[in-house]
Design a protein around this motif. Structure first.
Motif, mmCIF file in Angstrom:
data_model
loop_
_atom_site.group_PDB
_atom_site.id
_atom_site.type_symbol
_atom_site.label_atom_id
_atom_site.label_comp_id
_atom_site.label_asym_id
_atom_site.label_seq_id
_atom_site.Cartn_x
_atom_site.Cartn_y
_atom_site.Cartn_z
ATOM 1 N N THR A 74 0.847 -1.191 0.000
ATOM 2 C CA THR A 74 0.000 0.000 0.000
ATOM 3 C C THR A 74 0.881 1.240 0.000
ATOM 4 O O THR A 74 2.080 1.177 0.262
ATOM 5 C CB THR A 74 -0.910 0.043 1.234
ATOM 6 N N ASN A 75 0.266 2.380 -0.289
ATOM 7 C CA ASN A 75 0.972 3.663 -0.287
ATOM 8 C C ASN A 75 2.216 3.633 -1.177
ATOM 9 O O ASN A 75 3.261 4.187 -0.826
ATOM 10 C CB ASN A 75 1.363 4.059 1.137
ATOM 11 N N PHE A 77 3.405 4.625 -5.071
ATOM 12 C CA PHE A 77 2.963 5.446 -6.190
ATOM 13 C C PHE A 77 4.088 5.646 -7.201
ATOM 14 O O PHE A 77 5.256 5.420 -6.897
ATOM 15 C CB PHE A 77 2.502 6.821 -5.683
ATOM 16 N N LYS A 87 0.260 8.361 -9.343
ATOM 17 C CA LYS A 87 -0.609 7.241 -9.670
ATOM 18 C C LYS A 87 -0.320 6.072 -8.738
ATOM 19 O O LYS A 87 0.836 5.761 -8.457
ATOM 20 C CB LYS A 87 -0.411 6.831 -11.130
ATOM 21 N N ASP A 88 -1.377 5.429 -8.296
ATOM 22 C CA ASP A 88 -1.268 4.336 -7.329
ATOM 23 C C ASP A 88 -0.778 3.071 -8.018
ATOM 24 O O ASP A 88 -1.418 2.559 -8.932
ATOM 25 C CB ASP A 88 -2.639 4.096 -6.699
ATOM 26 N N ASP A 96 -0.196 -3.371 -13.115
ATOM 27 C CA ASP A 96 0.274 -3.184 -11.752
ATOM 28 C C ASP A 96 0.568 -4.517 -11.066
ATOM 29 O O ASP A 96 1.459 -4.614 -10.243
ATOM 30 C CB ASP A 96 -0.757 -2.389 -10.940
#
Length: 216
Positions: A74-75, A77, A87-88, A96
């Motif tokens: 998570t977190n 980018f 962008k995640d 991704d």
């Protein structure tokens, strides 16, 4: 803030190599991870560099491995400089998913000196211990991805079965499990400087709970 190039000494080679060899540790304590890899031309090789070339680099994969092992997937980018937007990397797209898979294949990355792979075994296993400890929580998704591609994540050529040994130790050694569950964290405000009888070249030694932890 740890900003790769600017946070690593460039003139003193010994300090530079020491910092590079601890990239995984630095990135493991950062709550956010941002890939800044615009389309450009390398000043020395004149090769095209971009987000894809960043992801092929072994050291860049190690940075991400460090973050994911401690913080989970998570977190994370990447900065799209063309439109000025973060962008995640965790968006649920096929691209991704491949990105995270590449990120955990640290030994498959490109290295200027392939011998560096041997030197990464300890830090990769140390960070993996945290994944094992938190596999039912924060690192569940990461652990599932690792298990799916286990032989490629921990190639026998380098790891030599040590990842399996680590897992057995984690399941049977309560003290070891407790250590990985509570990583050492400290701030300079919690440190006590000791300036007596310092080795040559050391300006200050800081301690936490009476134990020396860092020299400056």
């Amino acid at each position: 803030v740890f900003l790769d190039f600017f946070s690593i000494p460039q003139n003193n080679m010994s300090s530079r190599l020491a910092a590079i060899n601890t990239l995984g540790v630095f990135s493991s304590v950062a709550p956010f991870f941002v890939v800044v890899a615009p389309d450009a031309v390398h000043k020395d090789t004149h090769a095209t560099v971009n987000k894809a070339s960043y992801q092929r680099r072994g050291w860049c994969r190690l940075e991400q491995w460090g973050h994911m092992c401690m913080q989970g997937m998570t977190n994370m980018f990447w900065f799209d400089g063309k439109i000025g937007v973060l962008k995640d990397l965790g968006a649920s797209t096929e691209e991704d998913t491949d990105w995270f898979l590449d990120s955990i294949l640290v030994f498959d990355g490109d290295y200027t000196n392939p011998d560096n792979k041997e030197e990464l075994v300890d830090v990769i296993l140390g960070l993996y211990a945290i994944v094992v400890k938190r596999k039912d929580g924060m690192t569940k998704k990461l652990n599932e991805l690792i298990q799916q591609h286990y032989k490629n994540v921990f190639p026998e050529e380098y790891v030599k079965g040590l990842s399996h040994l680590l897992e057995k130790m984690m399941s049977s050694d309560a003290d070891l499990s407790d250590i990985t569950g509570s990583p050492l964290r400290f701030s300079f405000s919690e440190m006590t400087p000791l300036d007596n009888d310092l080795p040559e070249g050391v300006c200050s030694t800081f301690t936490v709970d009476g134990e020396p932890v860092i020299e400056i």
